[in-house]
Design a protein around this motif. Structure first.
Motif, mmCIF file in Angstrom:
data_model
loop_
_atom_site.group_PDB
_atom_site.id
_atom_site.type_symbol
_atom_site.label_atom_id
_atom_site.label_comp_id
_atom_site.label_asym_id
_atom_site.label_seq_id
_atom_site.Cartn_x
_atom_site.Cartn_y
_atom_site.Cartn_z
ATOM 1 N N VAL A 5 0.871 -1.255 -0.047
ATOM 2 C CA VAL A 5 -0.022 0.026 0.050
ATOM 3 C C VAL A 5 0.674 1.139 0.002
ATOM 4 C CG1 VAL A 5 -2.147 -1.149 1.326
ATOM 5 C CG2 VAL A 5 -0.286 0.197 2.612
ATOM 6 N N SER A 6 0.359 2.499 -0.332
ATOM 7 C CA SER A 6 1.086 3.530 -0.496
ATOM 8 C C SER A 6 1.136 3.981 0.989
ATOM 9 C CB SER A 6 0.220 4.707 -1.241
ATOM 10 O OG SER A 6 -0.891 5.008 -0.158
ATOM 11 N N ASP A 7 2.235 5.185 1.292
ATOM 12 C CA ASP A 7 2.490 5.555 2.793
ATOM 13 C C ASP A 7 1.331 5.845 3.373
ATOM 14 O OD1 ASP A 7 5.149 4.577 2.221
ATOM 15 O OD2 ASP A 7 5.809 6.838 1.779
ATOM 16 N N PHE A 8 0.376 6.839 2.726
ATOM 17 C CA PHE A 8 -0.632 7.246 3.374
ATOM 18 C C PHE A 8 -1.613 6.201 3.669
ATOM 19 C CE2 PHE A 8 -4.183 10.173 4.602
ATOM 20 C CZ PHE A 8 -3.399 11.165 5.147
ATOM 21 N N GLU A 9 -1.996 5.156 2.792
ATOM 22 C CA GLU A 9 -2.702 4.220 3.064
ATOM 23 C C GLU A 9 -2.252 3.392 4.126
ATOM 24 O OE1 GLU A 9 -4.403 3.048 -1.429
ATOM 25 O OE2 GLU A 9 -2.334 2.130 -0.862
ATOM 26 N N LEU A 10 -1.024 3.117 4.414
ATOM 27 C CA LEU A 10 -0.463 2.738 5.592
ATOM 28 C C LEU A 10 -0.638 3.420 6.820
ATOM 29 C CD1 LEU A 10 1.223 0.028 6.614
ATOM 30 C CD2 LEU A 10 3.255 1.238 5.991
ATOM 31 N N GLU A 11 -0.701 4.764 6.805
ATOM 32 C CA GLU A 11 -0.911 5.340 7.878
ATOM 33 C C GLU A 11 -2.223 5.148 8.269
ATOM 34 O OE1 GLU A 11 1.001 7.024 10.253
ATOM 35 O OE2 GLU A 11 2.608 6.247 8.951
ATOM 36 N N LEU A 12 -3.380 5.218 7.295
ATOM 37 C CA LEU A 12 -4.547 4.879 7.593
ATOM 38 C C LEU A 12 -4.848 3.464 8.271
ATOM 39 C CD1 LEU A 12 -6.289 6.290 4.402
ATOM 40 C CD2 LEU A 12 -6.504 7.360 6.611
ATOM 41 N N MET A 13 -4.391 2.528 7.622
ATOM 42 C CA MET A 13 -4.138 1.060 8.405
ATOM 43 C C MET A 13 -3.441 0.931 9.823
ATOM 44 S SD MET A 13 -5.932 -0.871 6.134
ATOM 45 C CE MET A 13 -5.432 -2.245 7.186
ATOM 46 N N LYS A 14 -2.466 1.896 9.850
ATOM 47 C CA LYS A 14 -2.154 1.712 11.041
ATOM 48 C C LYS A 14 -2.976 2.519 12.301
ATOM 49 C CE LYS A 14 2.974 2.322 10.384
ATOM 50 N NZ LYS A 14 4.295 2.956 10.079
ATOM 51 N N THR A 15 -3.593 3.268 11.919
ATOM 52 C CA THR A 15 -4.576 4.189 12.704
ATOM 53 C C THR A 15 -5.612 3.020 13.105
ATOM 54 O OG1 THR A 15 -4.416 6.097 11.672
ATOM 55 C CG2 THR A 15 -6.318 5.915 12.719
ATOM 56 N N ILE A 16 -6.213 2.366 12.099
ATOM 57 C CA ILE A 16 -7.388 1.434 12.385
ATOM 58 C C ILE A 16 -6.793 0.087 13.093
ATOM 59 C CG2 ILE A 16 -8.825 -0.332 11.293
ATOM 60 C CD1 ILE A 16 -8.960 1.730 8.928
ATOM 61 N N TRP A 17 -5.492 -0.528 12.991
ATOM 62 C CA TRP A 17 -5.032 -1.433 13.755
ATOM 63 C C TRP A 17 -4.635 -1.124 15.072
ATOM 64 C CZ3 TRP A 17 -0.891 -1.985 9.286
ATOM 65 C CH2 TRP A 17 -1.188 -2.736 8.528
ATOM 66 N N ALA A 18 -4.320 0.309 15.214
ATOM 67 C CA ALA A 18 -4.115 0.830 16.715
ATOM 68 C C ALA A 18 -5.386 1.050 17.482
ATOM 69 C CB ALA A 18 -3.265 2.073 16.660
ATOM 70 N N ASN A 19 -6.267 1.127 16.672
ATOM 71 C CA ASN A 19 -7.795 1.198 17.353
ATOM 72 C C ASN A 19 -8.440 -0.013 17.634
ATOM 73 O OD1 ASN A 19 -9.797 3.234 18.230
ATOM 74 N ND2 ASN A 19 -10.939 2.832 16.663
ATOM 75 N N GLY A 20 -7.688 -1.161 17.384
ATOM 76 C CA GLY A 20 -8.152 -2.632 17.824
ATOM 77 C C GLY A 20 -8.863 -3.264 16.453
ATOM 78 N N GLY A 21 -8.427 -2.607 15.201
ATOM 79 C CA GLY A 21 -9.026 -3.188 14.091
ATOM 80 C C GLY A 21 -10.258 -2.592 13.419
ATOM 81 N N THR A 22 -10.781 -1.637 14.247
ATOM 82 C CA THR A 22 -11.810 -1.015 13.637
ATOM 83 C C THR A 22 -11.840 0.507 13.907
ATOM 84 O OG1 THR A 22 -13.360 -1.542 15.331
ATOM 85 C CG2 THR A 22 -13.201 -2.863 13.839
ATOM 86 N N LEU A 24 -14.174 4.620 12.990
ATOM 87 C CA LEU A 24 -15.108 5.343 12.141
ATOM 88 C C LEU A 24 -14.171 6.433 11.645
ATOM 89 C CD1 LEU A 24 -17.661 5.603 15.073
ATOM 90 C CD2 LEU A 24 -17.845 4.368 13.133
ATOM 91 N N TYR A 25 -14.869 6.800 10.622
ATOM 92 C CA TYR A 25 -14.163 8.085 9.755
ATOM 93 C C TYR A 25 -13.433 9.021 10.945
ATOM 94 C CZ TYR A 25 -13.344 12.153 6.925
ATOM 95 O OH TYR A 25 -12.678 13.151 6.189
ATOM 96 N N ALA A 26 -14.273 9.611 11.811
ATOM 97 C CA ALA A 26 -14.117 10.547 12.651
ATOM 98 C C ALA A 26 -12.733 10.355 13.420
ATOM 99 C CB ALA A 26 -15.171 11.081 13.719
ATOM 100 N N GLU A 27 -12.660 8.893 13.957
ATOM 101 C CA GLU A 27 -11.641 8.514 14.677
ATOM 102 C C GLU A 27 -10.319 8.289 13.893
ATOM 103 O OE1 GLU A 27 -13.867 5.320 17.633
ATOM 104 O OE2 GLU A 27 -13.570 4.911 15.588
#
Length: 126
Positions: A5-22, A24-27
């Protein structure tokens, strides 16, 4: 095989992973702002849709909001990317990678010894 994935996509994934795997957009936006990684709503939505197309995420509606759930774990992504890197750069020779890590002081001799002891005991590196 897990795609890259791109660097920014990876940042999005890291955010979701850090949040327990799920998340919301606002989070997701809130976490990006904490990292000074702001982007327009359209950019973030587009990248989230791209991650859905790549089978990294799925989305569920909660009222009018989307809940994004990781379909690929962080560990699975790291393992796949490490294997790709090893093949691409070191032609699959892990000894050469480890040698480079030690020579360039990216891992200390004591850290290397700790890893060897940990793996001999049947443990998994953390």
């Amino acid at each position: 095989m897990v795609q890259q994935v791109s660097d920014f996509e990876l940042e999005l994934m890291k955010t979701i992973w850090a949040n327990g795997g799920t998340a919301l957009y606002a989070e997701i936006v809130e976490e990006l702002e904490k990292k000074d990684m702001s982007a327009t709503k359209n950019t973030i939505i587009s990248l989230l849709l791209r991650l859905i197309d790549k089978k990294f995420l799925q989305t569920n509606k909660i009222g009018r909001r989307n809940k994004y759930t990781a379909l690929v774990s962080e560990a699975a992504y790291q393992a796949a990317q490490t294997e790709n890197f090893l093949k691409k750069i070191y032609e699959g020779d892990a000894k050469e990678l480890i040698s480079t890590l030690i020579q360039k002081d990216l891992i200390s001799a004591s850290e290397y010894e700790d890893l060897k002891i940990h793996w001999k005991g049947g443990g998994k590196a953390e």
